[in-house]
Design an enzyme around this catalytic site. Structure first.
Site, PDB file in Angstrom:
ATOM      1  N   ASN A 126       0.828  -1.204   0.000  1.00  0.00           N
ATOM      2  CA  ASN A 126       0.000   0.000   0.000  1.00  0.00           C
ATOM      3  C   ASN A 126       0.865   1.259   0.000  1.00  0.00           C
ATOM      4  O   ASN A 126       0.521   2.260   0.610  1.00  0.00           O
ATOM      5  CB  ASN A 126      -0.921  -0.018   1.241  1.00  0.00           C
ATOM      6  CG  ASN A 126      -2.003   1.034   1.179  1.00  0.00           C
ATOM      7  OD1 ASN A 126      -2.698   1.164   0.183  1.00  0.00           O
ATOM      8  ND2 ASN A 126      -2.148   1.804   2.257  1.00  0.00           N
ATOM      9  N   GLY A 127       1.989   1.195  -0.700  1.00  0.00           N
ATOM     10  CA  GLY A 127       2.920   2.317  -0.671  1.00  0.00           C
ATOM     11  C   GLY A 127       2.788   3.290  -1.825  1.00  0.00           C
ATOM     12  O   GLY A 127       3.446   4.333  -1.843  1.00  0.00           O
ATOM     13  N   GLN A 204       7.302   0.764   4.900  1.00  0.00           N
ATOM     14  CA  GLN A 204       8.374   0.569   3.928  1.00  0.00           C
ATOM     15  C   GLN A 204       9.522   1.524   4.223  1.00  0.00           C
ATOM     16  O   GLN A 204       9.328   2.636   4.701  1.00  0.00           O
ATOM     17  CB  GLN A 204       7.817   0.843   2.526  1.00  0.00           C
ATOM     18  CG  GLN A 204       8.776   0.606   1.381  1.00  0.00           C
ATOM     19  CD  GLN A 204       8.135   0.956   0.037  1.00  0.00           C
ATOM     20  OE1 GLN A 204       7.295   1.852  -0.032  1.00  0.00           O
ATOM     21  NE2 GLN A 204       8.518   0.277  -1.008  1.00  0.00           N
ATOM     22  N   HIS A 233       9.030  -2.377  -4.289  1.00  0.00           N
ATOM     23  CA  HIS A 233       8.417  -3.340  -3.369  1.00  0.00           C
ATOM     24  C   HIS A 233       9.353  -4.480  -2.995  1.00  0.00           C
ATOM     25  O   HIS A 233       9.043  -5.280  -2.107  1.00  0.00           O
ATOM     26  CB  HIS A 233       7.084  -3.862  -3.902  1.00  0.00           C
ATOM     27  CG  HIS A 233       7.062  -4.231  -5.352  1.00  0.00           C
ATOM     28  ND1 HIS A 233       7.876  -5.202  -5.888  1.00  0.00           N
ATOM     29  CD2 HIS A 233       6.319  -3.752  -6.379  1.00  0.00           C
ATOM     30  CE1 HIS A 233       7.619  -5.316  -7.186  1.00  0.00           C
ATOM     31  NE2 HIS A 233       6.690  -4.443  -7.510  1.00  0.00           N
ATOM     32  N   LYS A 407      -3.887   0.706 -13.054  1.00  0.00           N
ATOM     33  CA  LYS A 407      -2.673   1.473 -13.298  1.00  0.00           C
ATOM     34  C   LYS A 407      -2.962   2.789 -14.006  1.00  0.00           C
ATOM     35  O   LYS A 407      -2.166   3.727 -13.950  1.00  0.00           O
ATOM     36  CB  LYS A 407      -1.676   0.647 -14.136  1.00  0.00           C
ATOM     37  CG  LYS A 407      -1.301  -0.695 -13.521  1.00  0.00           C
ATOM     38  CD  LYS A 407      -0.656  -0.535 -12.156  1.00  0.00           C
ATOM     39  CE  LYS A 407      -0.271  -1.881 -11.551  1.00  0.00           C
ATOM     40  NZ  LYS A 407       0.202  -1.746 -10.151  1.00  0.00           N
TER      41      LYS A 407
END
Length: 509
Positions: A126-127, A204, A233, A407
């Site tokens: 979820n970054g 992260q 990721h 996207k």
């Protein structure tokens, strides 16, 4: 390489000369005690192209930012790969295609999985901010269907599974420094029960941007936050180690971790897959899907020279190999980024303090909105590339229903339309055999606010094969698109597409 060897030879000569001079000076110094010893620091071989002491500057910067030892180690590996001139491409001659794989459709239905569910955690990446779509908050906070955001649907998926199978499957959101605050605020308003769970958030790491000219840490005093970037990721492994979460999960009896992107609502905790993975005794399992012509520019699964499964991304393709890279009959499978990881084998694979992953070097500007600002490298890794770092790794072919990411605004329109539906267990699923191919004019529909201004009501696409919108067109409510439809506005002023049915034609406004 010749320049590097010449440089190292000159450095060696310089160091040897310095040592001889120092010994000579000590011998002449009559005031020194004869027992006094001279300390000569061991010579550190600088990486090719790196300014002396550059790594220490990065190390100091990351320590001051209170980054974990695992995060620093992971960045060090990437930086070494950058300055060493290490090859970052995978020529066609060094790989071989994957001919066939087990398919999820052929996997047997499991029996009682309650014990497996107790040993499983679900982690959603979820970054991402969705900046390419004009978003400034976590992409998962974007409304996708029936006034529900991605995060709403994900939360409801987790709660449904817990209730349906009477199992408290752990749920983790891997946020970035850019999405943590927004995500926590949203959960507090909408799903406060999840926010109270002990492992709900894994943050992260962040990586320093590298000045492209000096290979030193990038500097941007006007906005120091822009000196940092997400590390990709692939950072999931360093984050799990550095935060202590990997050890906590194992201590809690968690054996299996299912990882997927938060914008892929087709990626749910599938019980057949969970049972298949547990029985396989693999450390790493990648879900792949069949490549089509629409996927040919994306990465693919293959075997490396050591006959291990690996990924080749477009950035790793030699220019002369582009045609073979895009051959979907030869390279049949692409990575959905849905991964299954056995945690004890992950701990073994990272016993050196980091996960060895190929470097992805992205050339950017330090201020992404100012193309005249200093050029930088952003060093990233992809989590799927870990497939070649596990002793026991595999892949399984899954239906496209498990791959429905957003996207672009083209994807968003498709999911918001009646061509997709939300199932009883809160999965996003195609309502038709073949979802339509949407192509909106990027000049007018690329950003979400542009899309919502011109298309306040999504047209019916249930019977649409393809929709191509050229120019600035505003859609009235109750528009139905069927077959292959083109809508054209060649002028500079906004034109309106009136309510009605448009089928297999080119409509010029």
């Amino acid at each position: 390489p010749e320049v590097g060897r010449c440089l190292m030879k000159n450095i060696s000569v310089f160091i040897a000369g310095a040592v001889v001079l120092a010994l000579s000076l000590r011998k002449r110094n009559k005031n020194r005690k004869s027992s006094e010893k001279m300390t000569v620091e061991p010579a550190v071989e600088p990486a090719v192209g790196a300014a002396p002491g550059s790594w220490k500057e990065f190390q100091q910067k990351m320590k001051e930012a209170e980054m974990s030892a695992a995060a620093i180690k992971a960045f060090e590996e990437n930086y070494k790969a950058l300055v060493s001139g290490q090859k970052t491409t995978m020529p066609e001659s060094e790989i071989s295609p994957v001919e066939s794989l087990d398919r999820l459709d052929d996997v047997k239905e499991p029996g009682d999985v309650s014990e497996l569910l107790r040993q499983t955690a679900v982690l959603k990446l979820n970054g991402g901010l969705g900046t390419s779509m004009g978003l400034e908050k976590a992409k998962s906070l974007l409304v996708v269907k029936d006034d529900k955001t991605f995060l709403d649907l994900i939360a409801q998926q987790v709660k449904y599974m817990r209730k349906e199978y009477k199992s408290e499957t752990q749920f983790i959101l891997m946020n970035s420094f850019s999405t943590s605050d927004d995500t926590r605020s949203f959960l507090k308003r909408k799903h406060s029960d999840l926010l109270e769970e002990k492992n709900i958030e894994l943050v992260q790491n962040k990586s320093p941007k590298v000045d492209a000219e000096t290979l030193k840490p990038a500097s941007f005093p006007e906005n120091p936050d822009l000196e940092w970037c997400p590390p990709g990721h692939g950072d999931i492994y360093a984050s799990l180690i550095g935060s202590g979460m990997l050890d906590r999960l194992i201590a809690d009896g968690i054996k299996y971790l299912f990882v997927s992107n938060s914008d892929n609502l087709g990626a749910t905790l599938d019980l057949k897959l969970l049972n298949y993975f547990a029985e396989s005794k693999l450390g790493f399992l990648m879900e792949v899907a069949d490549r089509t012509e629409a996927d040919k520019k994306g990465g693919h699964l293959c075997y490396n020279a050591n006959k291990r499964l690996c990924l080749r991304e477009s950035a790793q393709c030699e220019p002369e190999d582009e045609v073979r890279f895009q051959n979907v009959q030869k390279h049949k499978y692409f990575n959905t980024n849905n991964l299954w990881i056995e945690l004890s084998q992950l701990k073994q694979a990272t016993k050196g303090g980091s996960m060895p992953l190929p470097l992805i070097k992205n050339s950017k500007t330090v201020d992404p909105r100012d193309k005249k600002s200093a050029k930088v490298f952003q060093l990233e890794t992809a989590m799927g590339a870990a497939i070649e770092s596990f002793e026991k790794a595999g892949a399984i072919a899954v239906p496209r229903t498990r791959f429905a990411p957003v996207k672009t605004c083209n994807d968003l329109v498709c999911l918001r339309s009646d061509a997709y539906k939300v199932t009883d267990d809160f999965r996003m699923q195609a309502a038709v055999a073949h979802p339509p191919l949407i192509k909106l004019d990027d000049s007018h529909y690329k950003l979400v606010d542009q899309l919502e201004e011109l298309m306040p009501t999504i047209p019916s696409l249930k019977y649409c094969e393809s929709l191509n919108v050229q120019g600035k067109v505003k859609f009235d409510p109750f528009v139905i698109i069927k077959g292959k439809q083109v809508i054209k506005n060649a002028g500079s002023e906004t034109k309106t597409l009136s309510s009605g049915t448009y089928s297999d034609s080119t409509k010029v406004l």
